[in-house]
Motif scaffolding. Structure first.
Motif, mmCIF file in Angstrom:
data_model
loop_
_atom_site.group_PDB
_atom_site.id
_atom_site.type_symbol
_atom_site.label_atom_id
_atom_site.label_comp_id
_atom_site.label_asym_id
_atom_site.label_seq_id
_atom_site.Cartn_x
_atom_site.Cartn_y
_atom_site.Cartn_z
ATOM 1 N N MET A 1 0.845 -1.196 0.000
ATOM 2 C CA MET A 1 0.000 0.000 0.000
ATOM 3 C C MET A 1 0.882 1.248 0.000
ATOM 4 S SD MET A 1 -2.731 1.217 2.886
ATOM 5 C CE MET A 1 -3.478 2.844 2.804
ATOM 6 N N ILE A 2 0.595 2.186 -0.888
ATOM 7 C CA ILE A 2 1.338 3.431 -0.966
ATOM 8 C C ILE A 2 0.824 4.395 0.093
ATOM 9 C CG2 ILE A 2 1.853 5.433 -2.398
ATOM 10 C CD1 ILE A 2 1.670 3.605 -4.826
ATOM 11 N N THR A 3 1.720 4.851 0.989
ATOM 12 C CA THR A 3 1.330 5.773 2.050
ATOM 13 C C THR A 3 1.718 7.212 1.738
ATOM 14 O OG1 THR A 3 3.395 5.312 3.241
ATOM 15 C CG2 THR A 3 1.476 3.962 3.795
ATOM 16 N N ASP A 4 2.682 7.408 0.831
ATOM 17 C CA ASP A 4 3.061 8.763 0.440
ATOM 18 C C ASP A 4 3.721 8.720 -0.943
ATOM 19 O OD1 ASP A 4 3.350 11.611 1.012
ATOM 20 O OD2 ASP A 4 5.499 11.212 1.058
ATOM 21 N N TYR A 5 3.420 9.691 -1.770
ATOM 22 C CA TYR A 5 3.988 9.740 -3.125
ATOM 23 C C TYR A 5 4.253 11.187 -3.498
ATOM 24 C CZ TYR A 5 4.487 9.328 -8.182
ATOM 25 O OH TYR A 5 4.970 9.384 -9.459
ATOM 26 N N LYS A 6 5.510 11.470 -3.921
ATOM 27 C CA LYS A 6 5.880 12.805 -4.377
ATOM 28 C C LYS A 6 6.738 12.673 -5.636
ATOM 29 C CE LYS A 6 5.899 15.160 0.131
ATOM 30 N NZ LYS A 6 5.478 14.035 0.975
ATOM 31 N N LYS A 7 6.704 13.703 -6.500
ATOM 32 C CA LYS A 7 7.501 13.648 -7.717
ATOM 33 C C LYS A 7 7.858 15.051 -8.187
ATOM 34 C CE LYS A 7 3.661 13.505 -11.085
ATOM 35 N NZ LYS A 7 4.043 14.544 -12.050
ATOM 36 N N HIS A 8 8.909 15.118 -9.015
ATOM 37 C CA HIS A 8 9.292 16.365 -9.676
ATOM 38 C C HIS A 8 9.482 16.064 -11.158
ATOM 39 C CE1 HIS A 8 9.675 18.737 -6.070
ATOM 40 N NE2 HIS A 8 10.514 17.863 -5.527
ATOM 41 N N PRO A 23 4.019 -2.586 3.989
ATOM 42 C CA PRO A 23 3.871 -3.984 3.566
ATOM 43 C C PRO A 23 2.531 -4.561 4.027
ATOM 44 C CG PRO A 23 5.298 -3.843 5.480
ATOM 45 C CD PRO A 23 4.976 -2.425 5.081
ATOM 46 N N PRO A 24 2.048 -5.576 3.307
ATOM 47 C CA PRO A 24 2.632 -6.090 2.063
ATOM 48 C C PRO A 24 2.329 -5.120 0.918
ATOM 49 C CG PRO A 24 0.587 -7.219 2.516
ATOM 50 C CD PRO A 24 0.843 -6.318 3.700
ATOM 51 N N GLY A 70 6.319 -2.861 -16.939
ATOM 52 C CA GLY A 70 5.406 -3.801 -16.309
ATOM 53 C C GLY A 70 6.015 -4.566 -15.159
ATOM 54 N N LYS A 71 7.332 -4.398 -14.899
ATOM 55 C CA LYS A 71 7.957 -5.070 -13.776
ATOM 56 C C LYS A 71 7.513 -4.385 -12.477
ATOM 57 C CE LYS A 71 10.315 -8.059 -16.158
ATOM 58 N NZ LYS A 71 10.006 -9.495 -16.126
ATOM 59 N N GLN A 72 7.852 -5.016 -11.370
ATOM 60 C CA GLN A 72 7.413 -4.469 -10.100
ATOM 61 C C GLN A 72 8.385 -4.823 -8.988
ATOM 62 O OE1 GLN A 72 4.446 -7.975 -8.587
ATOM 63 N NE2 GLN A 72 3.619 -6.548 -10.076
ATOM 64 N N VAL A 73 8.387 -3.982 -7.969
ATOM 65 C CA VAL A 73 9.052 -4.314 -6.720
ATOM 66 C C VAL A 73 7.943 -4.636 -5.736
ATOM 67 C CG1 VAL A 73 11.168 -3.003 -7.049
ATOM 68 C CG2 VAL A 73 9.162 -1.858 -6.115
ATOM 69 N N ARG A 74 8.237 -5.532 -4.820
ATOM 70 C CA ARG A 74 7.200 -5.955 -3.872
ATOM 71 C C ARG A 74 7.855 -6.414 -2.585
ATOM 72 N NH1 ARG A 74 7.607 -9.685 -7.925
ATOM 73 N NH2 ARG A 74 8.311 -11.767 -7.331
ATOM 74 N N ASN A 75 7.031 -6.596 -1.569
ATOM 75 C CA ASN A 75 7.492 -7.152 -0.304
ATOM 76 C C ASN A 75 6.283 -7.693 0.453
ATOM 77 O OD1 ASN A 75 8.585 -7.750 2.227
ATOM 78 N ND2 ASN A 75 10.090 -6.122 2.047
ATOM 79 N N SER A 76 6.294 -8.976 0.689
ATOM 80 C CA SER A 76 5.209 -9.607 1.435
ATOM 81 C C SER A 76 5.728 -10.253 2.712
ATOM 82 C CB SER A 76 4.535 -10.676 0.561
ATOM 83 O OG SER A 76 5.480 -11.636 0.131
ATOM 84 N N LYS A 77 7.024 -10.068 2.987
ATOM 85 C CA LYS A 77 7.652 -10.740 4.123
ATOM 86 C C LYS A 77 7.903 -9.802 5.302
ATOM 87 C CE LYS A 77 10.124 -13.711 0.821
ATOM 88 N NZ LYS A 77 11.455 -14.092 0.283
ATOM 89 N N SER A 78 8.432 -8.613 5.017
ATOM 90 C CA SER A 78 8.841 -7.703 6.087
ATOM 91 C C SER A 78 7.639 -6.993 6.705
ATOM 92 C CB SER A 78 9.816 -6.668 5.538
ATOM 93 O OG SER A 78 10.117 -5.703 6.503
ATOM 94 N N ASN A 79 7.792 -6.586 7.954
ATOM 95 C CA ASN A 79 6.755 -5.808 8.637
ATOM 96 C C ASN A 79 7.071 -4.325 8.650
ATOM 97 O OD1 ASN A 79 5.168 -8.073 9.378
ATOM 98 N ND2 ASN A 79 6.570 -8.514 11.080
ATOM 99 N N SER A 80 8.255 -3.962 8.152
ATOM 100 C CA SER A 80 8.661 -2.555 8.173
ATOM 101 C C SER A 80 8.319 -1.857 6.866
ATOM 102 C CB SER A 80 10.167 -2.448 8.432
ATOM 103 O OG SER A 80 10.896 -3.117 7.425
#
Length: 287
Positions: A1-8, A23-24, A70-80
């Motif tokens: 889940m995205i909690t914050d997003y910023k861009k320039h 996460p996840p 179409g590639k992605q980064v993910r994390n379903s293991k960590s709690n941080s």
């Protein structure tokens, strides 16, 4: 889940992004005809390529070439939580800022025999300091200017050229200007969000339509039409979450040439309209 997003943005294109994820999570970043430098500031993320799972922890980074849409980064293991910073390389912008001659890192190496598409970059003190500089501008957006963004883009090119991974990085970035002979799968992924027909995709691979469909089914275990449609919808869902673009803009950016068709396809896939999907996301983030 995205909690914050910023861009320039630079010259109308997204140059640097800062994304915080809880996460996840699964973050998809289509980068057709581009390349990007992805730095993990905090937490950890996973990236899969050619069946191999690459773990990227804090202060490490990835360089990905233009064939990885179409590639992605993910994390379903960590709690941080995870915080990542992305710098995107566009060939047209690089040509513009390097008017006389592209730096060596962007030129095709002599005796190049690989179409390498990704490289994990080890923790580097100077790159860490570079990221801290970018974070300063995210905290103070009023100080950002076009000239500063150009300087920051040139700076990361210089720093990457000095890392121990510089040879692999050159192989990847030079493909923006001197494309290699890409595999079937790379051609498909590079054109996922284009307006190319099945016939045109077959031509790109020097195959007849029937041979193309057989090869596609063998690799993806799906039909070209269904697979590409699902990927376009996944990208649309991601853009609805991380951008404030209008629904029409997102539809066209994802390769749909008709808003009604996009809305119908999206609603069928996610059981909610694009507008309501975005509203639900906004509501959940406000809780």
């Amino acid at each position: 889940m995205i909690t914050d997003y910023k861009k320039h943005d630079l010259y109308g294109k997204t140059l640097i992004q800062k994304i915080e994820l809880a996460p996840p999570f699964k973050f998809e970043f289509p980068i057709t005809q581009q390349a990007c430098f992805l730095y993990v500031k905090e937490g950890e993320a996973e990236y899969q390529i050619d069946g191999e799972e690459i773990e990227v922890t804090a202060n490490y980074s990835l360089l990905l070439n233009c064939m990885n849409s179409g590639k992605q980064v993910r994390n379903s293991k960590s709690n941080s939580n995870c915080e990542i910073v992305i710098v995107t390389f566009y060939p047209e912008i690089l040509k513009k800022i390097y008017e006389r001659e592209l730096p060596k890192l962007l030129q095709k190496p002599k005796n190049a025999i690989s179409n390498k598409s990704s490289e994990k970059i080890n923790s580097d003190f100077l790159i860490q300091k570079y990221i801290e500089g970018l974070l300063f501008y995210f905290k103070n957006p009023s100080l950002i200017s076009e000239d500063i963004l150009v300087l920051k883009l040139k700076e990361i090119i210089l720093l990457l050229s000095q890392t121990q991974n510089s040879e692999s990085i050159q192989l990847i970035l030079s493909q923006l200007f001197s494309p290699a002979a890409y595999t079937f799968k790379q051609v498909i992924e590079a054109n996922l969000f284009s307006q190319l027909t099945i016939e045109e995709l077959a031509q790109q691979n020097n195959l007849s339509v029937s041979s193309f469909k057989r090869e596609f089914a063998k690799i993806y275990r799906d039909t070209p039409a269904n697979y590409i449609k699902m990927k376009k919808l996944e990208k649309a869902a991601e853009l609805l979450q991380v951008s404030d673009k209008r629904i029409t803009e997102i539809a066209f950016a994802c390769g749909f040439n008709d808003l009604a068709n996009f809305t119908k396809s999206f609603t069928s896939r996610y059981n909610v309209s694009p507008t309501n999907y975005r509203q639900q996301l906004n509501n959940s983030q406000q809780l």
